[in-house]
Enzyme design. Sequence first.
Site, PDB file in Angstrom:
ATOM      1  N   GLN A 182      -9.256   3.212   5.435  1.00  0.00           N
ATOM      2  CA  GLN A 182      -9.962   2.443   6.462  1.00  0.00           C
ATOM      3  C   GLN A 182     -11.385   2.089   6.047  1.00  0.00           C
ATOM      4  OE1 GLN A 182      -8.762   1.099   9.195  1.00  0.00           O
ATOM      5  NE2 GLN A 182      -6.734   2.029   9.087  1.00  0.00           N
ATOM      6  N   SER A 202      -5.725   0.383   0.373  1.00  0.00           N
ATOM      7  CA  SER A 202      -4.586  -0.495   0.632  1.00  0.00           C
ATOM      8  C   SER A 202      -5.106  -1.880   1.007  1.00  0.00           C
ATOM      9  CB  SER A 202      -3.741   0.074   1.774  1.00  0.00           C
ATOM     10  OG  SER A 202      -2.559  -0.669   1.945  1.00  0.00           O
ATOM     11  N   THR A 242       6.659  -2.858 -14.001  1.00  0.00           N
ATOM     12  CA  THR A 242       5.896  -4.098 -14.141  1.00  0.00           C
ATOM     13  C   THR A 242       4.964  -4.281 -12.949  1.00  0.00           C
ATOM     14  OG1 THR A 242       7.729  -5.113 -15.344  1.00  0.00           O
ATOM     15  CG2 THR A 242       6.070  -6.599 -14.413  1.00  0.00           C
ATOM     16  N   CYS A 333       2.312   4.305  11.668  1.00  0.00           N
ATOM     17  CA  CYS A 333       3.304   5.235  11.104  1.00  0.00           C
ATOM     18  C   CYS A 333       3.771   6.262  12.126  1.00  0.00           C
ATOM     19  CB  CYS A 333       2.715   5.952   9.889  1.00  0.00           C
ATOM     20  SG  CYS A 333       2.461   4.858   8.478  1.00  0.00           S
TER      21      CYS A 333
END
Length: 384
Positions: A182, A202, A242, A333
């Site tokens: 956050q 993220s 990859t 979540c």
Amino acid sequence: MTRAYLDNAASTPIRDEVVKVITHTLKYSLGNPSSVQHSYGREARSILEESRICIAKNIKASPSEIIFTSGGTEANNLVLRSSVLDLGIRHIITSQLEHPSVLQTIIYLSVRYKISVDFISINEKGILDFNNMEEILKKNVYKKTLVSLMYANNEIGNLLEVDQVIFLCKKYNAYFHSDTIQVIGNIPINMEKLNFDFATASAHKFYGPKGIGFVFIRNNILKKIKPFITGGGQENGIRSGTENIHGIAGLSEALRLSCCNFASYIKKMQYLKSYCISELQKIIPNIIFNGLSSHPEKSIPSILNFLYPTKKDHLLYFHLDLMGVSVSKGSSCNSKKKRSHVIQSIITDRCLLNKTMPIRISFGIFNEKKDIDLLVKALQKIGK
């Protein structure tokens, strides 16, 4: 219908500039970054490493300390599992306020590898007891210890007193992992000044694409970490596979744009939060704000959490959605659970919990005052 998106802590809208970068990369960068024998592969490799350099520059880290992942959950898993398997961690200190990707992984590791776990005491505002933390560290001084605490709580917005945590970790020779998901991309962070051993990020928390993130691992620790995913030896040999070139390019651009405009974005967020607090106080007598979310100097500007008196239970959020307002009760979540584990950890009054529902409002750079007005009107209608 006019809509107000106020769930930016779950996921932010992607910037137009980032979409352009991703689209261009998808269309024109067709090579595999590991195929350096030809120009297509070298071009992809160049995008990968230039993105890594850009990200490192914006958090004041070394490019070699940035390992790309599929997002924050994988990044947290990588840190926790590698700490136990590669660093020999036998003891973990955390809190009940952490994200499920941290808590559930720690529980798994404690059972699977017989790792001892201690939870730091917290009060009704979600403030950690550092005297208790020091007692735990002192008691386990002969065990290899990892402290895992999030920098900014994703539900109640509390900011961790990182200097205090770093001081104690250094004093008792413990590793420090911080879930900074956050924070990175939303407020400035400087890895040269903050003695974190691990940090995670993220992209979709700062107006980038979903499905891409990274873990910061301090260089002196990086050489001790063995492959988390085996195969092709990508990402310093830690995470084979990859690389997601277009996602990485989008992450880099999103972070660059955020870091260029921190001052104006933070000022806007602080204004929206302050306005929201004052408007909610007008319609909800004796409103209870959870944690330190209503304290501007002790919480992240983008998150406000409060208890709303209602008998509509979990349908509250659907009623708000029908009125054009998107909010949440906490971490996405935990969406299947009636009550957030964070709220249950800090509110011990079961009667109060049964009469109210927590609402997390999380602001973003695309929000305006009118979004808060729409929220307030919707709550007034529900209350009648």
